[in-house]
Design a protein around this motif. Structure first.
Motif, PDB file in Angstrom:
ATOM      1  N   GLY A 108      -6.335  -3.092  -7.039  1.00 26.55           N
ATOM      2  CA  GLY A 108      -7.674  -2.748  -6.504  1.00 26.55           C
ATOM      3  C   GLY A 108      -7.885  -1.860  -5.252  1.00 26.55           C
ATOM      4  O   GLY A 108      -8.718  -1.163  -4.748  1.00 26.55           O
ATOM      5  N   GLY A 109      -6.728  -2.270  -4.508  1.00 24.72           N
ATOM      6  CA  GLY A 109      -6.763  -1.967  -2.969  1.00 24.72           C
ATOM      7  C   GLY A 109      -5.687  -0.720  -2.748  1.00 24.72           C
ATOM      8  O   GLY A 109      -5.826  -0.004  -1.837  1.00 24.72           O
ATOM      9  N   LEU A 110      -5.146  -0.060  -3.824  1.00 19.30           N
ATOM     10  CA  LEU A 110      -4.367   0.848  -3.839  1.00 19.30           C
ATOM     11  C   LEU A 110      -5.018   2.271  -3.972  1.00 19.30           C
ATOM     12  O   LEU A 110      -6.049   2.557  -4.579  1.00 19.30           O
ATOM     13  N   ASP A 111      -4.664   3.132  -2.634  1.00 17.14           N
ATOM     14  CA  ASP A 111      -5.320   4.582  -2.705  1.00 17.14           C
ATOM     15  C   ASP A 111      -4.479   5.472  -3.346  1.00 17.14           C
ATOM     16  O   ASP A 111      -3.452   5.463  -3.278  1.00 17.14           O
ATOM     17  N   ASN A 112      -5.162   6.304  -4.349  1.00 21.13           N
ATOM     18  CA  ASN A 112      -4.340   7.230  -5.036  1.00 21.13           C
ATOM     19  C   ASN A 112      -3.581   7.981  -4.348  1.00 21.13           C
ATOM     20  O   ASN A 112      -2.551   8.558  -4.601  1.00 21.13           O
ATOM     21  N   ASP A 113      -4.160   8.608  -3.177  1.00 23.39           N
ATOM     22  CA  ASP A 113      -3.709   9.861  -2.516  1.00 23.39           C
ATOM     23  C   ASP A 113      -2.572   9.155  -1.818  1.00 23.39           C
ATOM     24  O   ASP A 113      -1.409   9.859  -1.593  1.00 23.39           O
ATOM     25  N   ALA A 118       3.561   8.698  -1.146  1.00 24.74           N
ATOM     26  CA  ALA A 118       4.497   7.912  -1.036  1.00 24.74           C
ATOM     27  C   ALA A 118       5.548   8.270  -2.103  1.00 24.74           C
ATOM     28  O   ALA A 118       6.788   8.227  -1.932  1.00 24.74           O
ATOM     29  N   VAL A 119       5.159   8.461  -3.170  1.00 21.11           N
ATOM     30  CA  VAL A 119       6.251   8.667  -4.573  1.00 21.11           C
ATOM     31  C   VAL A 119       6.688  10.163  -4.310  1.00 21.11           C
ATOM     32  O   VAL A 119       7.797  10.204  -4.486  1.00 21.11           O
ATOM     33  N   GLU A 120       5.737  10.946  -3.778  1.00 19.80           N
ATOM     34  CA  GLU A 120       6.464  12.290  -3.483  1.00 19.80           C
ATOM     35  C   GLU A 120       7.638  12.215  -2.333  1.00 19.80           C
ATOM     36  O   GLU A 120       8.726  12.964  -2.362  1.00 19.80           O
ATOM     37  N   GLU A 223      -0.084  -2.669   0.324  1.00 19.24           N
ATOM     38  CA  GLU A 223      -0.310  -4.526   0.589  1.00 19.24           C
ATOM     39  C   GLU A 223      -0.362  -4.992  -0.772  1.00 19.24           C
ATOM     40  O   GLU A 223      -0.965  -4.565  -1.788  1.00 19.24           O
ATOM     41  N   CYS A 224       0.659  -6.057  -0.538  1.00 20.87           N
ATOM     42  CA  CYS A 224       0.746  -7.009  -1.819  1.00 20.87           C
ATOM     43  C   CYS A 224       0.629  -8.261  -1.492  1.00 20.87           C
ATOM     44  O   CYS A 224       1.023  -9.000  -0.646  1.00 20.87           O
TER      45      CYS A 224
END
Length: 283
Positions: A108-113, A118-120, A223-224
């Motif tokens: 719920g807290g992950l920002d898609n952008d 980060a993946v890129e 954040e985990c």
């Protein structure tokens, strides 16, 4: 404690520096709060008793004592009662609910952008160096193992018996460090993050909420939540995030990732390294 921690997280960006220092301690050591009175807590955090009082009133409590009692009550509710009925019944459901709650808070807290960027970076980096101390080491090791399946030049640092300085010195802006920093971090952790920041090395920080005071020096912070019913933190959200990151790296660079997986599998067969006998029988 979850509601109180959530209140702190919601208020954190608006806190004055002294209250933020106090909040950092509470978020990083929630299990220790019931052990202090207001004078001891103020002295330990290097703030005034008035600061302690102001923060707890900001959180909706009449006084520090009231807030501490609430922490104590929640702590007592979270300790499993070791008897046959409890272990066979409610404890399992409570544990599952807490794990599911952590996962919901994570996603719920992950920002898609932020996640996409980060993946890129994980795909484009010349080299990916994964670092994790103490409780963070298993998460870091698992992430390194997953990423190494889908891209070249992924390594752990430091190597066993080695120091970290020489490995950080050779990193540049076209590399990427994944720094796993879950609570009860060693004292040197902020210095490592500062050093990488000064060098201009991009850092992806995987950490719980207690890292928010230093997270601004990372390029990305995911954040985990680690909340658990008892003394030991739950790392299911951290492991789930490593799985997500590795899968996204693979699928966003599918051709190269698939080729690497095929090459690794070929090596497994050539050196007969893994048993693929599903029956479990000896060869």
């Amino acid at each position: 404690m979850e509601q109180i921690e959530q209140r702190l997280q919601n208020e954190y960006s608006e806190l004055p520096p002294q209250e933020r220092r106090l909040a950092d301690f509470i978020l990083g050591h929630p299990e220790d709060l019931p052990l202090y009175n207001s004078t001891e807590l103020a002295r330990h955090c290097g703030v005034s008793k008035a600061t302690v009082s102001r923060l707890f009133k900001r959180l909706g409590f009449g006084s520090f004592r009231e807030g501490r009692q609430r922490f104590r009550d929640l702590r007592q509710q979270g300790v499993p009662v070791v008897n046959e009925d409890a272990f066979g019944g409610g404890i399992l459901e409570q544990h599952l609910e807490r794990e599911i709650g952590n996962l919901k808070r994570l996603y719920g807290g992950l920002d898609n952008d932020l996640l996409t960027n980060a993946v890129e970076a994980l795909i484009q980096a010349r080299e990916v160096v994964v670092i994790g101390f103490r409780n963070s080491f298993p998460v870091a090791l698992h992430l390194r193992q997953q990423l190494a399946q889908v891209r070249e030049r992924v390594r752990m640092a430091p190597q066993p018996g080695q120091s970290l300085g020489e490995e950080l010195a050779e990193l540049h802006a076209d590399d990427l460090v994944v720094l796993c920093g879950f609570r009860r971090r060693p004292h040197k952790f902020p210095a490592v993050l500062r050093s990488l920041h000064r060098q201009g090395v991009p850092v992806l920080l995987l950490a719980d909420g207690s890292a928010r005071g230093i997270a601004s020096q990372a390029s990305w912070w995911l954040e985990c939540p680690l909340d658990s019913l008892s003394a030991f933190d739950c790392y299911s959200s951290a492991m789930s995030l490593t799985n997500l990151l590795a899968n996204l790296v693979l699928h966003q660079n599918l051709s190269a990732g698939s080729e690497r997986i095929a090459a690794i599998n070929e090596q497994y067969e050539l050196i007969d390294e893994l048993s693929l006998d599903l029956s479990g029988s000896a060869r």
